[in-house]
Design a protein around this motif. Structure first.
Motif, PDB file in Angstrom:
ATOM      1  N   UNK A  38       0.804  -1.230   0.000  1.00  0.00           N
ATOM      2  CA  UNK A  38       0.000   0.000   0.000  1.00  0.00           C
ATOM      3  C   UNK A  38       0.829   1.268   0.000  1.00  0.00           C
ATOM      4  N   UNK A  39       2.097   1.212   0.471  1.00  0.00           N
ATOM      5  CA  UNK A  39       2.904   2.436   0.514  1.00  0.00           C
ATOM      6  C   UNK A  39       3.174   2.986  -0.877  1.00  0.00           C
ATOM      7  N   UNK A  40       3.240   2.105  -1.875  1.00  0.00           N
ATOM      8  CA  UNK A  40       3.478   2.574  -3.228  1.00  0.00           C
ATOM      9  C   UNK A  40       2.233   3.198  -3.836  1.00  0.00           C
ATOM     10  N   UNK A  41       1.043   2.839  -3.317  1.00  0.00           N
ATOM     11  CA  UNK A  41      -0.212   3.382  -3.839  1.00  0.00           C
ATOM     12  C   UNK A  41      -0.581   4.659  -3.089  1.00  0.00           C
ATOM     13  N   UNK A  42      -0.374   4.628  -1.786  1.00  0.00           N
ATOM     14  CA  UNK A  42      -0.670   5.793  -0.947  1.00  0.00           C
ATOM     15  C   UNK A  42       0.618   6.168  -0.218  1.00  0.00           C
ATOM     16  N   UNK A  71      -5.859  11.994  -3.678  1.00  0.00           N
ATOM     17  CA  UNK A  71      -7.219  11.455  -3.760  1.00  0.00           C
ATOM     18  C   UNK A  71      -7.201  10.197  -4.628  1.00  0.00           C
ATOM     19  N   UNK A  72      -6.778   9.086  -4.046  1.00  0.00           N
ATOM     20  CA  UNK A  72      -6.704   7.827  -4.774  1.00  0.00           C
ATOM     21  C   UNK A  72      -7.399   6.734  -3.983  1.00  0.00           C
ATOM     22  N   UNK A  73      -7.873   5.720  -4.695  1.00  0.00           N
ATOM     23  CA  UNK A  73      -8.495   4.568  -4.073  1.00  0.00           C
ATOM     24  C   UNK A  73      -7.448   3.490  -3.832  1.00  0.00           C
ATOM     25  N   UNK A 125     -14.780   0.069   1.075  1.00  0.00           N
ATOM     26  CA  UNK A 125     -13.766   0.611   0.188  1.00  0.00           C
ATOM     27  C   UNK A 125     -12.727   1.364   1.008  1.00  0.00           C
ATOM     28  N   UNK A 126     -11.496   1.376   0.499  1.00  0.00           N
ATOM     29  CA  UNK A 126     -10.420   2.072   1.198  1.00  0.00           C
ATOM     30  C   UNK A 126      -9.860   3.172   0.322  1.00  0.00           C
ATOM     31  N   UNK A 127      -9.524   4.285   0.968  1.00  0.00           N
ATOM     32  CA  UNK A 127      -9.016   5.461   0.257  1.00  0.00           C
ATOM     33  C   UNK A 127      -7.745   5.941   0.937  1.00  0.00           C
ATOM     34  N   UNK A 185       1.196  12.337   8.043  1.00  0.00           N
ATOM     35  CA  UNK A 185       1.333  11.019   7.432  1.00  0.00           C
ATOM     36  C   UNK A 185       0.030  10.643   6.737  1.00  0.00           C
ATOM     37  N   UNK A 186       0.159   9.987   5.572  1.00  0.00           N
ATOM     38  CA  UNK A 186      -0.992   9.478   4.823  1.00  0.00           C
ATOM     39  C   UNK A 186      -0.998   7.956   4.876  1.00  0.00           C
ATOM     40  N   UNK A 187      -2.179   7.357   4.678  1.00  0.00           N
ATOM     41  CA  UNK A 187      -2.294   5.907   4.673  1.00  0.00           C
ATOM     42  C   UNK A 187      -3.642   5.485   4.141  1.00  0.00           C
ATOM     43  N   UNK A 188      -3.786   4.196   3.850  1.00  0.00           N
ATOM     44  CA  UNK A 188      -5.046   3.648   3.343  1.00  0.00           C
ATOM     45  C   UNK A 188      -6.001   3.443   4.508  1.00  0.00           C
ATOM     46  N   UNK A 189      -7.088   4.173   4.493  1.00  0.00           N
ATOM     47  CA  UNK A 189      -8.105   4.090   5.529  1.00  0.00           C
ATOM     48  C   UNK A 189      -9.464   3.817   4.878  1.00  0.00           C
ATOM     49  N   UNK A 190     -10.423   3.458   5.703  1.00  0.00           N
ATOM     50  CA  UNK A 190     -11.771   3.217   5.202  1.00  0.00           C
ATOM     51  C   UNK A 190     -12.342   4.492   4.602  1.00  0.00           C
ATOM     52  N   UNK A 191     -12.898   4.388   3.391  1.00  0.00           N
ATOM     53  CA  UNK A 191     -13.463   5.563   2.715  1.00  0.00           C
ATOM     54  C   UNK A 191     -14.688   6.053   3.471  1.00  0.00           C
ATOM     55  N   UNK A 192     -14.857   7.357   3.464  1.00  0.00           N
ATOM     56  CA  UNK A 192     -16.058   7.926   4.054  1.00  0.00           C
ATOM     57  C   UNK A 192     -17.206   7.741   3.066  1.00  0.00           C
ATOM     58  N   UNK A 193     -18.254   7.009   3.437  1.00  0.00           N
ATOM     59  CA  UNK A 193     -19.346   6.723   2.484  1.00  0.00           C
ATOM     60  C   UNK A 193     -20.029   8.007   2.055  1.00  0.00           C
ATOM     61  N   UNK A 194     -20.196   8.223   0.762  1.00  0.00           N
ATOM     62  CA  UNK A 194     -20.839   9.456   0.307  1.00  0.00           C
ATOM     63  C   UNK A 194     -22.349   9.415   0.527  1.00  0.00           C
ATOM     64  N   UNK A 195     -22.893  10.557   0.854  1.00  0.00           N
ATOM     65  CA  UNK A 195     -24.336  10.720   0.954  1.00  0.00           C
ATOM     66  C   UNK A 195     -24.726  11.779  -0.064  1.00  0.00           C
TER      67      UNK A 195
END
Length: 1179
Positions: free
Chosen positions: A378-382, A414-416, A432-434, A459-469
């Protein structure tokens, strides 16, 4: 609110009531026998001031009269933020005889009632019988006394309609009568078939070449297998049984409206349907998608599933999947409606879509994007290292070290992120993770004279995406008078979702995986045409504001059903009609097939595209599904709604074949006469479906002794009543548009959620600036990279098509770049010489007095061999991806917001255009990423000029944030043109309520400081009383400013406080500002009304030349400046709450000390259950 005497029979609800079933009637009221009942719209006649909130039936009937029935069956109450009383922990009461009430004295200490609105369930009962139908044919054809059959006749109870609207008694008596057939009928067969031949047993009509195809579903669309299909009134023989998909097929059933079929299944009520003809001899429904493939992110070696599902008649059974436009081999991938890809490789990334096929047609899904990353972690993606993101510091903050006015606070891309290894294959991914913020750090910026706190991304990392409303809000108004369409029923597809409000306002939550939001607004008074709209929305989350315009129905005319009638189509004065409808004699009949021979009340409402003002009132979005299953655009020559009713009873009528004639002289575009078709609107999908072709015929006129050439088509007027004269147009392009915060057009300051509308115009030859008619309209919502709008274009003639483009955000019209005296390429955003070819003109180009709310361009299709035209702003139809991904440096058209000077600073940075940038922190300005609550206070300024007003927002009662800065807001006052020497500012402040952990609320300490030599002269009496009754109370002895512990409740315009909650922060602020400008709690204005809805009033005067303003003196030395002012006014020089926008280095604890000193008689508890304001964001 005045006190309401409790009734004898009442129901009491408190926080102990289970939230899943909070509303249990106090006493049972029987529903109507047929179960017909419906909820009213929401009523809100009181606010929670005084003793509490009282929504009494007496008051509601006084204000809304006939909108409420005499004996409601049930009642529901929610806060204006759609929360149940149990959710906010409040004790409330209600009674079906008296209404609903909440008493402030019964709430927890320090709390008061929320603002509630209520609705009632009222019975719907039929009110009047139709005329009896003719006697049916005999049910038996065998001769003999013992074989005498039965004849029946029916009548319908017209409705259901609300009794409290019609004030008429309900229907009484049977709906069907029977009698024995006279013996003479057995002597021979007397049946008369309009289509087909008489059956052998003389019981009906048979059409050998007709096949009835149908589907049996529940009201929500679930197929029902095993249902028995028979003729209505004849339970035997069983004609068919539905299969596993709910489908059935019956040969020989005539589609003439005289045959009704009945469907029965154990556990369900009987269903009835009528055979209706399609363009072929099979009644069918074109496939439509109910599930679309969704984009996915994976690592190499993982699995993925794409899902697709379509319905129709017959139900589609063949599915085809495509990768990057190429058909996938079914034998290799073994797919059906779902596509599963295992052990993914990098070469499998790209686009995927499906096509569903049946005998009725083909439909293509939207495109899903599959991103496949190498197996690198994941470090290479985020990347944990945040990107650079600069924020602007306050104007009075210049960093001592660098002197820069900007500071880098960091940004996560802003990547998935890929799904977790081993996750199960399913159509919808639950988690989903963002790439988002993992850690924040507090920093201090050394400004000139003070320290400004700020939190930066560490620091950035892959976390659970906030579900859109996703929400769509707006108003429905009449196209001619702008009056609101009150209490109109709202349908989402086929489902009823509610009503518009008193001001015509509505809010719709978009269901997940929705691709086309088809909404119908139905006027209960039948004064307006049913508006079927395809509303744009932002699928990434947030709210979009849309103003919907509806057309008024034309007054009905009387027709003799026994004679031929001609009705013209055209509404533009001084111009010939575009066409006409020819209704032959004896063509009318009831829905049950019985002929009608009386007087017909016919209302034909025609939307004439030669009137440019009608474009906003057009239905749907002028799209159809072509032979390849793709959405394709139409160019309209007019829409018309047909409403036919029997005189006297008002029962709806239908017709057989009628002629639609289009005057060939009104068709000016080459090739359109040959391509013209007649279409009808499918109200469920919002798509237009072909009714018939046209053929050319010359018709003579006796009156004018002239011959005219018409295009003639045929149609039957059945269930569908909205028709269209359209031409499929293949000359298509996309137009790139972006919206910006201001007219500096800085790439990083783009605005999302802006609704951009493009209207295609057909220019008169040689007069491109004077269009002859509009032909199409489209809307799109700007995202982080702008918006691409479809439009017609031409490669041969630059001005063959022109377009008029506007943009709006929350009701505010945005301004495009200027064009006078000559459009500047750097301002417009388009390079030369392409700009000259497009002939860009803003609406005020020739007349500066006109509004600057749009621009007109030629739609010149780009030449692929010309390097000046391949970088936008117009892209070929097949280059949508290039348009959507175009860099900000590529050509595009620009809009910017028009507003007074303002500045916003957040200690925890947040980009309102990118909701995923929200970070959970105690000092976050917005504590909840799902709901953004915007609060504004209206400040009146009595002075000769405009003044800047700052709000300083700090923690007031929460132990974790007390005395700490949340943020700053600056707003310049706006002049009231009707009151010289007076202006007003709508200043944002941080709302009180729960912080991000939803554990304990905070009452924000808000300090208002006007620029210049200003003195507070008045405070709203209701606001002052409220603040006194809801401690703690902030010190108010400083005459040069105003401080308050912000209210938790949404007080409204009577207090000078304006609060709006929405899923989009910018939309929430726009609506709140519009109400603040208007000085009302439900209005909207962009013209400042400085004499209404005021919270605080200041009197300001010009300072002598060379003297520094109070604002600057406060920034440099707050204590000295305040002491000087008190000495000048003869007041005491005691210490007060410093209005400095930040803390001084030498007095970090001063603000908290003053706050505590001002509330000596109050004790602030840190127990979450006892703390004041624990209802959080219940408003």
């Amino acid at each position: 609110a005045s006190h309401l005497t409790p009734p004898t029979r009442q129901h009491e609800l408190g926080s102990s009531v289970p939230s899943q079933s909070p509303w249990v009637p106090a006493f049972a009221t029987p529903c109507p026998a047929d179960g017909l009942a419906e909820w009213t719209s929401w009523f809100n006649v009181d606010h929670p001031g005084g003793d509490g909130d009282f929504e009494s039936l007496e008051a509601i009937r006084f204000y809304y009269g006939e909108r409420l029935c005499a004996h409601p069956l049930d009642l529901e109450a929610r806060t204006t933020e759609w929360e149940l009383p149990s959710d906010v922990g409040e004790r409330v009461h209600y009674s079906l005889e008296r209404g609903f009430w909440c008493l402030n004295r019964e709430q927890l200490e320090g709390k008061s009632c929320s603002n509630y609105h209520v609705r009632f369930k009222c019975p719907l009962e039929p009110v009047v019988w139709s005329a009896w139908s003719a006697w049916s044919p005999c049910s038996q054809s065998t001769c003999g006394v013992r074989s005498r059959g039965i004849q029946t006749r029916q009548r319908r109870c017209l409705g259901p309609q609300p009794l409290w609207l019609l004030h008429q008694p309900p229907c009484a008596g049977p709906s069907e009568e029977q009698k024995l057939c006279p013996s003479s009928l057995c002597s021979g067969c007397r049946s008369n078939c309009g289509r087909g031949v008489v059956s052998k047993d003389c019981s009906g009509c048979v059409c050998q070449d007709h096949v009835l195809v149908g589907t049996v579903v529940t009201p929500v669309g679930r197929p029902l297998p095993g249902a028995r299909v028979t003729l209505k009134g004849r339970p035997k023989p069983i004609l068919a049984t539905t299969d596993a998909r709910g489908s059935f097929r019956v040969a020989g059933i005539c589609s003439d409206g005289h045959i009704n079929v009945s469907v029965q299944l154990e556990g369900f009520t009987q269903g009835v349907g009528r055979a209706v003809a399609s363009n072929s001899t099979t009644a069918s429904v074109t496939p439509y998608l109910v599930k679309q493939p969704e984009s996915r992110v994976r690592e190499a070696g993982q699995h993925v599933m794409f899902c697709c599902k379509a319905l129709g008649t017959p139900v589609p059974k063949k599915y085809y999947w495509y990768h990057n436009g190429s058909l996938l081999d079914r034998k290799v991938y073994k797919y059906d409606s779902n596509l599963v890809l295992r052990n993914l490789g990098l070469d499998q990334a790209g686009t995927y879509h499906c096509k569903a096929n049946s005998d009725a047609g083909t439909i293509k899904s939207n495109t899903a994007v599959l991103t496949v990353h190498p197996e690198s972690g994941p470090e290479q993606i985020c990347d944990p290292q945040p990107l650079e993101h600069l924020i602007k510091l306050p104007d009075d903050c210049h960093q001592a070290a660098s002197g820069s006015a900007y500071y880098n606070v960091g940004l996560c891309p802003d990547t998935r992120c890929p799904g977790r290894p081993g996750s199960s294959l399913r159509c919808g991914e639950s988690a989903n993770r963002c790439c988002s913020v993992s850690r924040l750090e507090m920093r201090e910026i050394q400004c000139a004279g003070y320290v400004l706190p700020v939190k930066v991304v560490a620091k950035c990392g892959c976390e659970k995406c906030k579900p859109p409303k996703v929400l769509v809000r707006g108003r429905v108004v009449a196209a001619d008078t702008q009056e609101p369409l009150r209490f109109a029923q709202i349908l989402l597809g086929k489902e009823k979702t509610g009503f518009t409000g008193y001001q015509g306002d509505f809010t719709i939550e978009v269901p997940p995986a929705t691709e086309r939001l088809v909404v119908t607004f139905i006027d209960g008074h039948q004064e307006f045409v049913d508006a079927i709209k395809v509303l744009p929305f932002d699928p990434r989350g947030g709210g979009v504001y849309q103003e919907v315009k509806v057309m008024r129905k034309k007054e009905p005319i009387s027709l003799d059903a026994g004679k031929s009638n001609i009705i013209p189509l055209g509404t533009v004065e001084g111009m010939d009609p575009i066409g006409e409808i020819v209704m032959p004699a004896n063509v009318f009949f009831y829905p049950n097939g019985e002929p009608y021979n009386g007087t017909v009340q016919a209302s034909i409402t025609f939307l004439d595209p030669r009137d440019l003002a009608t474009a906003a009132a057009a239905s749907s979005d002028l799209n159809y599904v072509d032979d390849n299953g793709e959405l394709a655009p139409l160019r309209t020559y007019g829409m018309f709604l047909v409403d036919l009713r029997a005189a006297g009873s008002g029962e709806e009528l239908q017709t057989g074949l009628v002629e639609v004639r289009v005057d060939a002289g009104q068709i000016h575009m080459a090739g359109h006469s040959e391509q013209m078709k007649l279409w009808s609107l499918n109200p469920t999908t919002g798509l237009w479906e072909e009714e018939s072709d046209f053929h050319t015929e010359t018709v003579g006129r006796r009156v004018r002794r002239e011959e005219r050439t018409f295009l003639i088509g045929n149609m039957e007027i059945r269930e569908r009543r909205l028709f269209n004269l359209d031409v499929p147009e293949r000359r298509r392009c996309f137009v790139k548009v972006r919206a910006y915060i201001n007219d500096k057009f800085i790439p990083s300051e783009q605005v999302e959620g802006v609704v951009v509308t493009l209207v295609n115009l057909e220019p008169a030859p040689g007069y491109s600036a004077n269009p002859r008619a509009w032909g199409r309209f489209d809307s799109a919502v700007t995202g982080p990279n702008g918006a691409c709008l479809p439009a017609f274009c031409d490669a041969d003639r630059a001005d063959a098509y022109t377009a008029y483009i506007t943009a709006a955000l929350g009701g505010e019209e945005l301004e495009p770049a200027p064009s006078s005296p000559q459009p500047h390429p750097g301002t417009v955003g388009v390079t030369q010489p392409y700009l000259d070819k497009l002939d860009y003109r803003r609406t005020d180009h020739d007349d500066p007095a006109l509004k600057k709310n749009g621009f007109r361009i030629n739609l010149a299709k780009p030449n692929p061999n010309n390097l000046d035209e391949i970088q936008g702003p117009i892209y070929p139809w097949r280059s949508l991806r290039e348009c959507e991904d175009a860099p900000v440096t590529a050509n595009h058209f620009r809009f910017s917001r028009v507003e007074a000077d303002k500045y916003e600073y957040n200690v925890v940075p947040f980009r309102e255009s990118e909701l995923s940038s929200w970070t959970g922190d105690y000092l976050s300005w917005w504590p909840n990423p799902q709901e953004f609550r915007a609060c504004f206070i209206k400040v009146k300024i009595q002075g000769p000029q405009d003044y800047m007003v700052r709000s300083h927002n700090a923690g007031g009662s929460h132990p974790r944030t007390q005395g700490q800065l949340y943020g700053l807001r600056d707003a310049r006052s706006v002049r009231d043109m009707e009151h010289p020497g007076t202006s007003a500012a709508c200043v944002e402040f941080k709302c009180s309520g729960m912080l991000f952990d939803q554990h304990l609320s905070d009452r924000t300490l808000v300090t208002l400081i006007p620029q210049g030599s200003c003195r507070r002269v008045a405070v709203n009496s209701l606001l002052r009383e409220y603040l006194a009754r809801h401690p703690p109370v902030a010190p108010t002895d400083d005459p040069t400013g105003f401080s308050m512990i912000a209210p938790v409740d949404p007080l409204g315009h009577n207090y000078g406080i304006y609060t709006v909650t929405d899923q989009n922060p910018r939309l929430a602020k726009e609506i709140a500002i519009g109400r603040c400008f208007d000085g009302t709690s439900d209005g909207f204005s962009r013209e400042m009304k400085a004499d209404v809805g005021i919270a605080v009033t200041f009197q300001c005067q010009e300072r002598p030349a060379g003297q520094r303003s109070l604002f600057q003196r406060l920034l440099d030395s707050p204590r000295t400046a305040l002491d000087d002012i008190r000495r000048e006014m003869g007041g005491p020089g005691r210490r007060s709450l410093s209005p400095s926008p930040t803390r001084r280095v030498s007095g970090r604890r001063r603000r908290m000390e003053i706050l505590q000193a001002g509330t000596e008689t109050e004790t602030l508890t840190r127990n979450p259950e006892d703390a004041p304001g624990t209802q959080g964001n219940s408003s």
